[in-house]
Design an enzyme around this catalytic site. Sequence first.
Site, mmCIF file in Angstrom:
data_model
loop_
_atom_site.group_PDB
_atom_site.id
_atom_site.type_symbol
_atom_site.label_atom_id
_atom_site.label_comp_id
_atom_site.label_asym_id
_atom_site.label_seq_id
_atom_site.Cartn_x
_atom_site.Cartn_y
_atom_site.Cartn_z
ATOM 1 C CG MET A 1 -2.029 -1.008 1.188
ATOM 2 S SD MET A 1 -3.182 -0.673 -0.170
ATOM 3 C CE MET A 1 -3.798 0.938 0.306
ATOM 4 N NE ARG A 2 6.849 2.366 2.158
ATOM 5 C CZ ARG A 2 7.263 1.153 2.512
ATOM 6 N NH1 ARG A 2 7.637 0.296 1.591
ATOM 7 N NH2 ARG A 2 7.301 0.804 3.775
ATOM 8 C CB ALA A 3 2.219 2.626 -4.751
#
Length: 595
Positions: A248-250
């Site tokens: 989920m970092r993007a």
Amino acid sequence: MTAVPEFPFVAVVGQQPLKTALLLNVIDPRLGGVLISGPKGSAKSTLARALAALLPEDGGGRRPSLVTLPLGASEERLTGSLDLQWVLAEGEARFQEGLLARADGGLLYVDEVNLLPDSLVDLLLDVAASGVNRVERDGLSHAHPARFSLIGTMNPDEGELRPQLLDRFGLCVEQAASPGVAERVAILRKREAFDRDPPAFIDAHAAEQEALTRRLADTRQRLGAVTAEPWVYEHIARESDAAGVEGMRADVTWHRAARAHAAWRGEPRVAREDLDTVEPWVLAHRRTIAPETPPDEGDSGHGSSRGGSNPSGTSRDRPGRERQEDASPDPAAGGTQDSAPQGQWGAMPPVAQPSVSAQMPSLPDAATGLTKTAPAVSASSSRLSGRQAGRRRDRRQGEQAADVSRLDWFATLVENRGRWPWRRLRYRRPRTGQPMLHLVLLDTSASTLGRRLLGRAKGVVDRLARQAYAAREQIAVLGFGNDGITSLQPRRRAPKDLLERLDAVAGGGGTPLREAVQRAADLLRQWRRREAGLSVRTYLITDGRTRQPLSGLPSLGDCVVVDTESAAVRRGRGRDIARQLGALYVPLAGLEASP
């Protein structure tokens, strides 16, 4: 020592996408930094260093600094260690801050970050994840905050960046290869004026620099009030999923970058313009699925990160003419009977071929009896034996010099109980367990589609990956064919299952074998430059059906050639390739027949 004046940020010509990405990290430091990927001499380092002058002052009126992490820095220099001078003078232990403590609240800059040794990368990953640097060494137990924006530059031609560190960079901007003539002239004139009189040049741009600093301060104050409507979250989630990003970092970074860009424009809400501007910088190094429609070549407003080389290792080289000739040989022009089917297949779209399970034992070492073909001897090799004694002498001298770097200062102080000069020295134990890396070159050209050769070769690669996974070793896989050289599996600890990724690889096109071997040689050189003791074994899995000459192939060191050729009339080039590389020669049929 007098500080060297830095080139002003506002005086850099062009590079608008990179400038914007860097400014967004000043507006919202939670973005995590910027990776700047581009060729040499493209102002990567100049802009990164100039950014420090734009950082906001802290509560004490001090401006955070930019701290440079040299490639040759020791672990103690990065994290901090025992203050030896204080111990000798005062007789008590004290912590000496390292680069991480100095970078807290500011910028940590790494030039050629893709060449950073793995030991330093591991430390950076730990600190970046927690924001705290914990030091447990030399009898010290110390922790301090270490929150910083990581700015890294790299030339993709010099090697890839570890995926774990790559993902830590919030944004990635890939620069265009070369500026135009007018821009070159402007750059030359600016540089000439700066070199002639740096103080006068800086003064001439002081007003513009101050205006930018004020605008950044106003933008940071507006950032908290910027909102995003529900469709923004849906758009980010949908596009991230379509790009095949992991985790989920993007998504989080995209949302933060879009809000920062909206605040920079003075808008209270995130608009489509904000999402589209930052999208390529967020996804460039995380994308695993290529976009359906390539962007226009002339679109410079959103940066060049949609095209060019990909630092994540999913880029594809296109050697060009050779593969066109290889894929479409003309029998009337002298093409062989073996090459004709390859030409017919090469003219077809890539064809998927699932892997075939291979019950393959571990490939043996060179000492176990497999035939190792002798490499071709060059004219210069006859002079090597005369240099061996000199090399051994140099190696002994290097080992003696390395003893100083291995000195355990804390243990030595304890051993001598404050006596001077020291009577006994204590050294750190040398590190063991250097990681083993398996580099696989998989032929995916059209000639491997017959007799399910590609599927059987994929089964070999999967089996190798499973063995490496069990041994906690690393693996990297390059495919060559299909109009280029493609990273099928970037270097990392071997996954438990590679089948899904391998089965997605289609076969077709010619056989750029020379380019694949050269790419492997370049990677080996870069990896060993970072990790002197790295153990690598290379596997070249091919049927050898290429029209390229085999002479002059670079050495790959410890190498195994797995020959997949199984035609009724064999050309036997797999053995020739092994001979040129000085590699072990193993036919695929022999592996499959093993118990």
